[in-house]
Write a protein that holds these residues in place. Structure first.
Motif, PDB file in Angstrom:
ATOM      1  N   UNK A  85      -9.349  74.632  26.357  1.00  0.00           N
ATOM      2  CA  UNK A  85     -10.727  74.375  25.927  1.00  0.00           C
ATOM      3  C   UNK A  85     -11.756  74.881  26.924  1.00  0.00           C
ATOM      4  N   UNK A  86     -11.326  75.434  28.065  1.00  0.00           N
ATOM      5  CA  UNK A  86     -12.267  75.934  29.070  1.00  0.00           C
ATOM      6  C   UNK A  86     -12.946  77.196  28.561  1.00  0.00           C
ATOM      7  N   UNK A  87     -14.259  77.281  28.610  1.00  0.00           N
ATOM      8  CA  UNK A  87     -14.946  78.505  28.191  1.00  0.00           C
ATOM      9  C   UNK A  87     -14.501  79.698  29.026  1.00  0.00           C
ATOM     10  N   UNK A  88     -14.541  80.893  28.473  1.00  0.00           N
ATOM     11  CA  UNK A  88     -14.136  82.076  29.242  1.00  0.00           C
ATOM     12  C   UNK A  88     -15.132  82.368  30.358  1.00  0.00           C
ATOM     13  N   UNK A  89     -14.717  83.196  31.308  1.00  0.00           N
ATOM     14  CA  UNK A  89     -15.589  83.528  32.427  1.00  0.00           C
ATOM     15  C   UNK A  89     -16.839  84.269  31.985  1.00  0.00           C
ATOM     16  N   UNK A  90     -16.754  84.921  30.834  1.00  0.00           N
ATOM     17  CA  UNK A  90     -17.955  85.603  30.330  1.00  0.00           C
ATOM     18  C   UNK A  90     -19.076  84.602  30.055  1.00  0.00           C
ATOM     19  N   UNK A  91     -18.707  83.361  29.750  1.00  0.00           N
ATOM     20  CA  UNK A  91     -19.680  82.277  29.613  1.00  0.00           C
ATOM     21  C   UNK A  91     -19.759  81.574  30.969  1.00  0.00           C
ATOM     22  N   UNK A  92     -20.447  82.168  31.914  1.00  0.00           N
ATOM     23  CA  UNK A  92     -20.441  81.689  33.292  1.00  0.00           C
ATOM     24  C   UNK A  92     -20.968  80.260  33.411  1.00  0.00           C
ATOM     25  N   UNK A  93     -22.010  79.932  32.620  1.00  0.00           N
ATOM     26  CA  UNK A  93     -22.577  78.589  32.689  1.00  0.00           C
ATOM     27  C   UNK A  93     -21.595  77.559  32.136  1.00  0.00           C
ATOM     28  N   UNK A  94     -21.026  77.846  30.964  1.00  0.00           N
ATOM     29  CA  UNK A  94     -20.073  76.917  30.360  1.00  0.00           C
ATOM     30  C   UNK A  94     -18.825  76.747  31.213  1.00  0.00           C
ATOM     31  N   UNK A  95     -18.354  77.854  31.790  1.00  0.00           N
ATOM     32  CA  UNK A  95     -17.170  77.806  32.658  1.00  0.00           C
ATOM     33  C   UNK A  95     -17.439  76.918  33.865  1.00  0.00           C
ATOM     34  N   UNK A  96     -18.573  77.122  34.525  1.00  0.00           N
ATOM     35  CA  UNK A  96     -18.909  76.347  35.719  1.00  0.00           C
ATOM     36  C   UNK A  96     -19.087  74.864  35.387  1.00  0.00           C
ATOM     37  N   UNK A  97     -19.730  74.573  34.258  1.00  0.00           N
ATOM     38  CA  UNK A  97     -19.940  73.176  33.887  1.00  0.00           C
ATOM     39  C   UNK A  97     -18.618  72.470  33.582  1.00  0.00           C
ATOM     40  N   UNK A  98     -17.704  73.170  32.911  1.00  0.00           N
ATOM     41  CA  UNK A  98     -16.404  72.569  32.583  1.00  0.00           C
ATOM     42  C   UNK A  98     -15.661  72.174  33.852  1.00  0.00           C
ATOM     43  N   UNK A  99     -15.647  73.068  34.824  1.00  0.00           N
ATOM     44  CA  UNK A  99     -14.956  72.782  36.082  1.00  0.00           C
ATOM     45  C   UNK A  99     -15.708  71.737  36.905  1.00  0.00           C
ATOM     46  N   UNK A 100     -17.025  71.780  36.850  1.00  0.00           N
ATOM     47  CA  UNK A 100     -17.827  70.808  37.610  1.00  0.00           C
ATOM     48  C   UNK A 100     -17.586  69.388  37.105  1.00  0.00           C
ATOM     49  N   UNK A 101     -17.690  69.186  35.795  1.00  0.00           N
ATOM     50  CA  UNK A 101     -17.523  67.847  35.242  1.00  0.00           C
ATOM     51  C   UNK A 101     -16.093  67.338  35.432  1.00  0.00           C
ATOM     52  N   UNK A 102     -15.128  68.230  35.281  1.00  0.00           N
ATOM     53  CA  UNK A 102     -13.733  67.814  35.456  1.00  0.00           C
ATOM     54  C   UNK A 102     -13.459  67.436  36.908  1.00  0.00           C
ATOM     55  N   UNK A 103     -13.991  68.219  37.828  1.00  0.00           N
ATOM     56  CA  UNK A 103     -13.784  67.924  39.252  1.00  0.00           C
ATOM     57  C   UNK A 103     -14.465  66.625  39.642  1.00  0.00           C
ATOM     58  N   UNK A 104     -15.664  66.407  39.121  1.00  0.00           N
ATOM     59  CA  UNK A 104     -16.351  65.147  39.411  1.00  0.00           C
ATOM     60  C   UNK A 104     -15.580  63.958  38.839  1.00  0.00           C
ATOM     61  N   UNK A 105     -15.001  64.142  37.651  1.00  0.00           N
ATOM     62  CA  UNK A 105     -14.193  63.074  37.061  1.00  0.00           C
ATOM     63  C   UNK A 105     -12.970  62.791  37.931  1.00  0.00           C
ATOM     64  N   UNK A 106     -12.335  63.842  38.436  1.00  0.00           N
ATOM     65  CA  UNK A 106     -11.167  63.668  39.302  1.00  0.00           C
ATOM     66  C   UNK A 106     -11.545  62.965  40.603  1.00  0.00           C
ATOM     67  N   UNK A 107     -12.743  63.273  41.111  1.00  0.00           N
ATOM     68  CA  UNK A 107     -13.198  62.607  42.337  1.00  0.00           C
ATOM     69  C   UNK A 107     -13.455  61.120  42.094  1.00  0.00           C
ATOM     70  N   UNK A 108     -13.973  60.781  40.923  1.00  0.00           N
ATOM     71  CA  UNK A 108     -14.163  59.371  40.588  1.00  0.00           C
ATOM     72  C   UNK A 108     -12.807  58.660  40.545  1.00  0.00           C
ATOM     73  N   UNK A 109     -11.792  59.344  40.027  1.00  0.00           N
ATOM     74  CA  UNK A 109     -10.443  58.779  40.023  1.00  0.00           C
ATOM     75  C   UNK A 109      -9.958  58.529  41.453  1.00  0.00           C
ATOM     76  N   UNK A 110     -10.233  59.468  42.354  1.00  0.00           N
ATOM     77  CA  UNK A 110      -9.858  59.290  43.759  1.00  0.00           C
ATOM     78  C   UNK A 110     -10.548  58.067  44.350  1.00  0.00           C
ATOM     79  N   UNK A 111     -11.828  57.892  44.040  1.00  0.00           N
ATOM     80  CA  UNK A 111     -12.553  56.715  44.518  1.00  0.00           C
ATOM     81  C   UNK A 111     -11.886  55.437  44.004  1.00  0.00           C
ATOM     82  N   UNK A 112     -11.534  55.420  42.725  1.00  0.00           N
ATOM     83  CA  UNK A 112     -10.889  54.249  42.160  1.00  0.00           C
ATOM     84  C   UNK A 112      -9.556  53.942  42.836  1.00  0.00           C
TER      85      UNK A 112
END
Length: 542
Positions: free
Chosen positions: A103-130
Motif C-alpha cells: 500500500x506504500x505509494x511509489x517514489x514518484x509520489x514523493x509526498x505520499x511516499x514520505x508521509x507513509x513512512x513518516x506516520x508508520x515510523x511515528x507509530x512504531x516509536x509510540x509502540x517503543x514508548x509503550x
C-alpha cells in the motif's frame, strides 16, 4: 492531597527524596518519559535514526503484505512481529492509512511516499514508548517485591527510566529494548526465586525466567551473555534459612508434580528438536570462523547448557534443595526454554532459527567487522585476540571514570555509589550483602567487556544498567545508617539531577543533527524491495 505524603521531620534520605505516594511516583515517572518522548523523538524525521527505525518498519510492512522477513541480524523477530501487529491494529482503527508494503505509494509520489513512512515510523516509536513504560512499571513492581521498600523501588524505577540506554530506546525502534526488558525480568525473577525458601513455586519461577531469557534471544542474541551470568547472580542470593516446608520435600504431591513436569518437558523438547537440528545444521554455523575457534556446531551450545545445569546442581547442594525440587526446576527450565523456541513457528523463517541457535557466530561476524584483528591469527588465544581483550578491559575501565571516556550513561555515577556503598557494607561486616552487590557488578562489567566487540554502543547499556540499579536498591534498602548519612540527601539529589540531564543529552543531540535523508542510500541491503531514492546515486545503493 492523596498523592502527597504527609511531611514529617526526618533525616532519612528516602523520605526526603520520595515525597509522593507509590502510585503517584509511578505516574510521575511515566509522565516524564512521555514528555521527553514527545519533546525529543516522536518528531524526528523517519530517516533520522535509519539504523534501525527504517529496517524494522520495512519488515513490519513486509509481514503485513504476506512477504517474508528480510532482516535477521539480531534477529529482531519479536520487534518485527509486534510492529506488524501494531500496524494492523492502528489500521483497523483508521489511525494508520498505510500498514502494508503493497500500500506504500511509489517514489514518484514523493509526498505520499514520505508521509507513509513518516506516520508508520511515528507509530512504531509510540509502540517503543509503550514497551518502555511497561518495562519500567514491571521493573518497579518486581523490585518492590525484592527489596520490600516501595520508596527504594520508586527510586529504582526512576533510575531505570532515565538511564541513558532506555531513554534513547524509548523514542526509536531497536531490538535491544524488548531483549533488555526480558533479560531484566529474568534476573529479578531468578533473584526472587533464589531468596525464597518456603514456597513450592520456585521451580515455576525458574521456568518463567527461562522462558523470558530465551525469548529475549529471539530478538537480540546478545542476551546470551546475561543468560550465562544468571547462575553467578542466583548463587549469591541463596536463602539465608536452609530449611524448607514445601510440597517438594517428602511429599507424594511433589513426586507426581515432578513426574508430570518431566513428561511435559520431554514432549515439548521433542517438538522443538527439529528446530534445533535445523539451526545447528545451517550454513551460518558451518561457514563461520567460530567453528574453527570453538569446535563443531553445537559445541558451545552444549557447554552453555552444561554450565546452567551444573550451576543448578551446585545451588541445590549448597542450599540443601530437595532432589524433587531440583528435578522439577530443571524440567521447568527446559519447558520455558522450549516454549520460547516454539514462538519462532508463529512466523516461521529458517534464518531466524539459524541466528537464534547460533548466537556466537552472528556476534563474531559483527565484531570481526568492527575489529578485523579478531579474525586474524590461529587459535582462540592468538596474540591479536589477546591484544583486543586487553584493549577492551582498558576501554571498560576508562568508561567507568567518565572523565577519560564520557558517554550519555548516568548509571556510571550510580556505579560509583554502589562501589562506595559496598565498601560501607564491608566495613559493617554485612558480607552477604557485599557478595550480592559484587555478583551483580561483576556481571555488569563482564557483559560490558563482551560488548566492547561492538565498542559498547549506547544501545547495549540497556542490558546492564538494570543490574546496577538493582545493586544500588539492595544496598540502599539494607543499609539503614546509609539512609541517614549526613551526605545522603546531597548525593541523592545529585544522582537525580545527573540522571535527568545526562540521559537527555543524546535525544536532544539528534534534534539538531543536520544529516539529511541521504543516510538511507546505504541501506538497500536491508530494504531490497524499496525503489531507488531520487536523491541517491546508483553507486551508493549497491
Amino acid at each position: 492531597m492523596k498523592w502527597l505524603r504527609k511531611a514529617v521531620p526526618t533525616t532519612n534520605v528516602l523520605d526526603r527524596l520520595v515525597v509522593v505516594s507509590w502510585n503517584f511516583s509511578l505516574l510521575s515517572i511515566t509522565a516524564g518519559m512521555t514528555l521527553s518522548f514527545f519533546l525529543f523523538g516522536f518528531w524526528y524525521p523517519y530517516w533520522r535514526i535509519a539504523d534501525m527505525d527504517f529496517w524494522m518498519v520495512y519488515n513490519g510492512f513486509l509481514l503485513n503484505a504476506g512477504l517474508p522477513q528480510e532482516y535477521f541480524d539480531h534477529p529482531g523477530y519479536l520487534t518485527i512481529l509486534s510492529i506488524a501487529g501494531w500496524f494492523r491494529f492502528l489500521h483497523s482503527l483508521g489511525l494508520l492509512e498505510v500498514s502494508s508494503f503493497l500500500a506504500i505509494p511509489p517514489l514518484s509520489d514523493s509526498v505520499g511516499f514520505a508521509l507513509a513512512w513518516t506516520y508508520a515510523t511515528q507509530a512504531a516509536r509510540v509502540l517503543s514508548l509503550g514497551i518502555a513504560i511497561v518495562f519500567v512499571l514491571m521493573f518497579a513492581f518486581l523490585l518492590r517485591v525484592l527489596v520490600r521498600d516501595w520508596r527504594v523501588a520508586a527510586l529504582g524505577a526512576f533510575a531505570l527510566a532515565f538511564s541513558g540506554g532506555l531513554e534513547m530506546q524509548l523514542r526509536i525502534v531497536r531490538t535491544e529494548l524488548v531483549a533488555g526488558a526480558l533479560t531484566t525480568f529474568a534476573v529479578l525473577i531468578v533473584i526472587i526465586a533464589a531468596r525464597t525458601d518456603r514456597t513450592g513455586w520456585r521451580p515455576f519461577l525458574m521456568g518463567l525466567a527461562s522462558f523470558a531469557s530465551v525469548l529475549a534471544m529471539l530478538n537480540k542474541v546478545q542476551a546470551i551473555f546475561l543468560i550465562c551470568v544468571l547462575p553467578i547472580i542466583a548463587f549469591s542470593f541463596g536463602p539465608c534459612v536452609r530449611v524448607q516446608t514445601s510440597i517438594w520435600r517428602n511429599s507424594l504431591r511433589g513426586f507426581f508434580a515432578t513426574a508430570g513436569l518431566i513428561v511435559l518437558g520431554a514432549l515439548l523438547a521433542e517438538l522443538a528438536l527439529p528446530l534445533i537440528s535445523e539451526g545447528l545444521s545451517s550454513s551460518l554455523s558451518l561457514n563461520s570462523r567460530v567453528r574453527d575457534l570453538l569446535g563443531s556446531p553445537g559445541a558451545y551450545q552444549s557447554v552453555v547448557i552444561c554450565w546452567i545445569a551444573a550451576s543448578m546442581l551446585a545451588f541445590a547442594v549448597a542450599y540443601r534443595i530437595p532432589v524433587t525440587e531440583l528435578v522439577a526446576a530443571t524440567a521447568m527450565v527446559t519447558i520455558g526454554g522450549v516454549l520460547s523456541l516454539l514462538v519462532l513457528t508463529i512466523q516461521y523463517n529458517p534464518n531466524n532459527v539459524a541466528v537464534v541457535t547460533n548466537p556466537l557466530e552472528q556476534m563474531y561476524n559483527f565484531a570481526a567487522g568492527a575489529y578485523p584483528q579478531l579474525g586474524e591469527g590461529d587459535g582462540l588465544f592468538s596474540i591479536q585476540r589477546i591484544g583486543f581483550v586487553l584493549r577492551a578491559i582498558v576501554g571498560v575501565v576508562a568508561r567507568r571514570t567518565f572523565i577519560f571516556h564520557s558517554s550519555p550513561r548516568p548509571t556510571i555515577f550510580l556505579e560509583w555509589f554502589v562501589i562506595a556503598a559496598t565498601i560501607f557494607a564491608w566495613r559493617r561486616r554485612q558480607y552477604n550483602l557485599v557478595m550480592q552487590a559484587g555478583a551483580l557488578m561483576c556481571s555488569v562489567w563482564l557483559v560490558d567487556l563482551l560488548g566492547m566487540g561492538r565498542d559498547l554502543k549506547l544501545e547495549y547499556f540497556i542490558f546492564t544498567d538494570p543490574l546496577v540499579v538493582i545493586a544500588a536498591a539492595l544496598l540502599l534498602s539494607q543499609l539503614d545508617k546509609l539512609q541517614n548519612h549526613r551526605w545522603a540527601l546531597t548525593i541523592g539529589i545529585t544522582l537525580v539531577v545527573a540522571h535527568i540531564a545526562v540521559s537527555q543529552a543524546e535525544p536532544v543531540k539528534h534534534v539538531f543533527k543536520r544529516a539529511g535523508p541521504e543516510i538511507l542510500c546505504g541501506l538497500y541491503h536491508h530494504a531490497k524491495r524499496v525503489e531507488h531514492f531520487e536523491f541517491c546515486s546508483n553507486s551508493s545503493t549497491q
